[in-house]
Design a protein around this motif. Structure first.
Motif, short mmCIF file in Angstrom:
data_model
loop_
_atom_site.label_atom_id
_atom_site.label_comp_id
_atom_site.label_asym_id
_atom_site.label_seq_id
_atom_site.Cartn_x
_atom_site.Cartn_y
_atom_site.Cartn_z
N ARG A 37 0.86 -1.24 0.23
CA ARG A 37 0.00 -0.01 -0.01
C ARG A 37 0.90 1.26 0.04
O ARG A 37 0.57 2.26 -0.73
N VAL A 38 1.92 1.15 0.68
CA VAL A 38 2.80 2.48 0.78
C VAL A 38 3.40 2.61 -0.50
O VAL A 38 3.60 3.83 -0.97
N GLU A 39 3.84 1.69 -1.01
CA GLU A 39 4.51 1.86 -2.28
C GLU A 39 3.48 2.13 -3.49
O GLU A 39 3.91 2.99 -4.01
N LYS A 40 2.48 1.57 -3.45
CA LYS A 40 1.20 2.10 -4.52
C LYS A 40 1.00 3.54 -4.17
O LYS A 40 0.89 4.37 -4.89
N LEU A 41 0.84 3.96 -2.94
CA LEU A 41 0.64 5.32 -2.73
C LEU A 41 1.75 6.32 -2.84
O LEU A 41 1.36 7.47 -3.34
N THR A 42 3.04 5.86 -2.73
CA THR A 42 4.21 6.66 -3.04
C THR A 42 3.98 6.97 -4.61
O THR A 42 4.45 7.82 -5.45
N THR A 43 3.95 5.64 -5.55
CA THR A 43 3.96 5.81 -6.73
C THR A 43 3.13 6.59 -7.31
O THR A 43 3.18 7.51 -8.40
N ARG A 44 1.80 6.64 -6.95
CA ARG A 44 0.73 7.60 -7.49
C ARG A 44 0.93 9.05 -7.20
O ARG A 44 0.01 9.68 -7.41
N GLY A 45 1.61 9.32 -6.20
CA GLY A 45 1.95 10.78 -5.59
C GLY A 45 1.27 10.98 -4.33
O GLY A 45 1.26 12.22 -4.32
N VAL A 46 0.36 10.13 -3.88
CA VAL A 46 -0.04 10.69 -2.73
C VAL A 46 0.61 10.81 -1.48
O VAL A 46 0.62 11.76 -0.87
N ILE A 47 1.62 10.08 -1.41
CA ILE A 47 2.62 10.23 -0.43
C ILE A 47 3.78 10.97 -1.13
O ILE A 47 4.56 10.34 -2.24
N GLU A 48 4.24 11.97 -0.83
CA GLU A 48 5.26 12.90 -1.53
C GLU A 48 6.53 12.61 -0.84
O GLU A 48 7.61 12.73 -1.81
#
Length: 150
Positions: A37-48
């Motif tokens: 989930r963290v990797e997905k959110l990072t890839t999508r730019g949600v986690i900057e």
């Protein structure tokens, strides 16, 4: 984003130094799920980013000001390049309305702020500034209420 993504982000914001294993334990899911989930959110730019939040005030720049700029016609790129060279300018946003840019600026003192504004005005691309000094922060940057809104 689903409920798990929201809970993950809220927990990470509340505990910035939390490890994936502890995060998984608190959320009641497998560590691999959290990592994916963290990797997905990072890839999508949600986690900057994962860096520390630095307080300019505690780092020697206690004055916070918002500086509105009017830019000469056709000289936006030149103005932004000049602003980018000023380390005390933390953010610059293009805006609608009577001003073209909004800058978040920090300074050591009000005299230092005046020097920064003079430097900004030295650029031929900047026609006018309008400055407001923040006296206090009533609601600091937050994202949790937005994340938790359906």
């Amino acid at each position: 984003m689903d409920d798990l993504d929201t809970r993950l982000l809220v927990t990470m914001r509340a505990n910035p130094r939390i490890g994936l294993t502890e995060l998984a334990r608190q959320l009641g899911v497998a560590r691999g799920t959290v990592q994916a989930r963290v990797e997905k959110l990072t890839t999508r730019g949600v986690i900057e980013n994962f860096g520390p939040t630095v307080s300019p005030a505690h780092a020697g720049h206690p004055i916070l000001a918002f500086v509105w700029l009017q830019i000469a016609q056709g000289r936006l790129t030149e103005a932004v390049a000049a602003l980018d060279a000023v380390p005390q300018i933390l953010e610059v946003h293009g805006t609608s309305g009577q001003h073209d840019l909004l800058c978040r600026v920090v300074a050591r003192t009000t005299d230092h702020l005046q020097e920064i504004i003079a430097h900004i005005l030295a650029s031929p691309a900047v026609q006018r500034t309008d400055t407001t000094i923040a006296l206090s922060t009533q609601i600091p940057y937050r994202i949790e209420p937005l994340l938790q809104t359906p």
